[in-house]
Design an enzyme around this catalytic site. Structure first.
Site, PDB file in Angstrom:
ATOM      1  N   ASP A   1       1.285  -3.258 -14.684  1.00  0.00           N
ATOM      2  CA  ASP A   1       1.100  -3.565 -13.262  1.00  0.00           C
ATOM      3  C   ASP A   1      -0.179  -2.905 -12.777  1.00  0.00           C
ATOM      4  OD1 ASP A   1       1.779  -0.766 -11.816  1.00  0.00           O
ATOM      5  OD2 ASP A   1       3.115  -1.044 -13.526  1.00  0.00           O
TER       6      ASP A   1
ATOM      7  N   ASP B   1      -1.316  -0.345 -10.160  1.00  0.00           N
ATOM      8  CA  ASP B   1      -0.668   0.665  -9.341  1.00  0.00           C
ATOM      9  C   ASP B   1      -0.842   0.288  -7.863  1.00  0.00           C
ATOM     10  OD1 ASP B   1       0.817   3.110  -9.674  1.00  0.00           O
ATOM     11  OD2 ASP B   1      -0.838   4.156  -8.707  1.00  0.00           O
TER      12      ASP B   1
END
Length: 291
Positions: free
Chosen positions: A210, A212
């Site tokens: 992902d 952040d």
């Protein structure tokens, strides 16, 4: 040390289902530092020994701050591991590192504070060099394997290790970006420090799951989103282990980068002042250095 290189893999669910891994069995290992996260899976790949340790235990039972890092590294050492591949899920701090990218880490910033970070202590003091905290030789082999597999990757990067278990605030995430960090996670420290003390080659492959929370164009990190990408990356990670194992096996002699001699000139306590109990507890770690 000759040609007896043994690859150990520290990682998460799915990595132990490696195509070509034969004669597998789960082994219970007890260490002077307590129990590791789980039993260790031993097997053979193309006739060479391979050892796998599920970092959080099967079923992901143990949070980062409660991992017994010392027992984990010691257990791998007990089973003859010389080279460690650490596979970790991380968040990206760079636009150029989207989910699905693998980063071969070369530096860490350690911001953990609730973990035992050394095998040594009162009665036997040592200070190992950590300017280059991972094995560049092993990193080169990992890069070769990733290129052969056509897995999107970056050769170098700085891994910001936070305590957790909560994810970052936006302010923290932006701060780490300003420090020049590339990815963020919770597990590779003190793992890398302990591997160096144990005179083992260590390298990290950080799998981006992902962006952040700094990235305004993406949803803030959630467990569901992370798990989805982790599952997607699992097959790539298994392929990496399969491609890396024979490359590691072909090393002749000790690591040319000095990983296997890290305790030379590192033990500070004078022989007459060394605690016998500590020497006994650390016998596997210091055997080579102290003869």
């Amino acid at each position: 040390m000759g040609n007896d290189a043994v690859l150990g893999v520290i990682g998460g669910s799915g990595l132990y289902d490696i195509d070509g891994l034969e004669n597998t069995r789960w082994v219970t290992v007890t260490t002077p530092f307590g129990d590791p996260s789980d039993q260790l899976l031993t097997g053979e790949f193309a006739g060479r020994k391979l050892v796998f340790l599920p970092r959080h235990g099967r079923g992901h039972r143990i949070p980062p701050s409660e991992l017994n890092f010392r027992a984990n590294i010691h257990a791998l050492k007990q089973l003859g591991v010389t080279d460690i591949l650490s596979v970790s899920a991380v968040g990206s701090l760079r636009e150029t590192l989207p989910p699905g990218t693998f980063v071969v880490i070369d530096q860490f910033i350690d911001r953990t504070f609730a973990r035992d970070k050394t095998f040594f202590g009162s009665g036997l003091v040592a200070h190992v060099a950590l300017g280059h905290p991972v094995c560049g030789r092993l990193g080169d082999l990992i890069e070769q394997a990733l290129a052969e597999l056509d897995i999107p990757h970056q050769r170098r990067g700085t891994y910001m290790v936070m305590e957790g278990p909560q994810f970052s605030t936006v302010a923290e995430s932006k701060l780490y970006r300003s420090w020049g960090c590339d990815v963020i996670g919770m597990t590779n420290m003190p793992e890398a420090k302990l591997a160096r003390e144990a005179e083992m080659c260590y390298a990290t492959v950080a799998m981006v799951t992902d962006y952040d929370c700094w990235h305004e164009g993406h949803d803030h990190v959630s467990v569901d989103a992370v798990i989805k990408v982790v599952v997607a990356n699992a097959g790539k990670a298994r392929s990496l282990v399969s491609a890396l194992a024979p490359k590691v096996a072909h090393r002749d002699g000790p690591c040319v980068q000095g990983c296997h001699t890290a305790l030379d000139n590192a033990i500070m306590t004078a022989p007459s002042h060394r605690d016998p109990a500590m020497l006994d507890k650390l016998s596997l770690i210091v055997k080579r250095a102290l003869g």
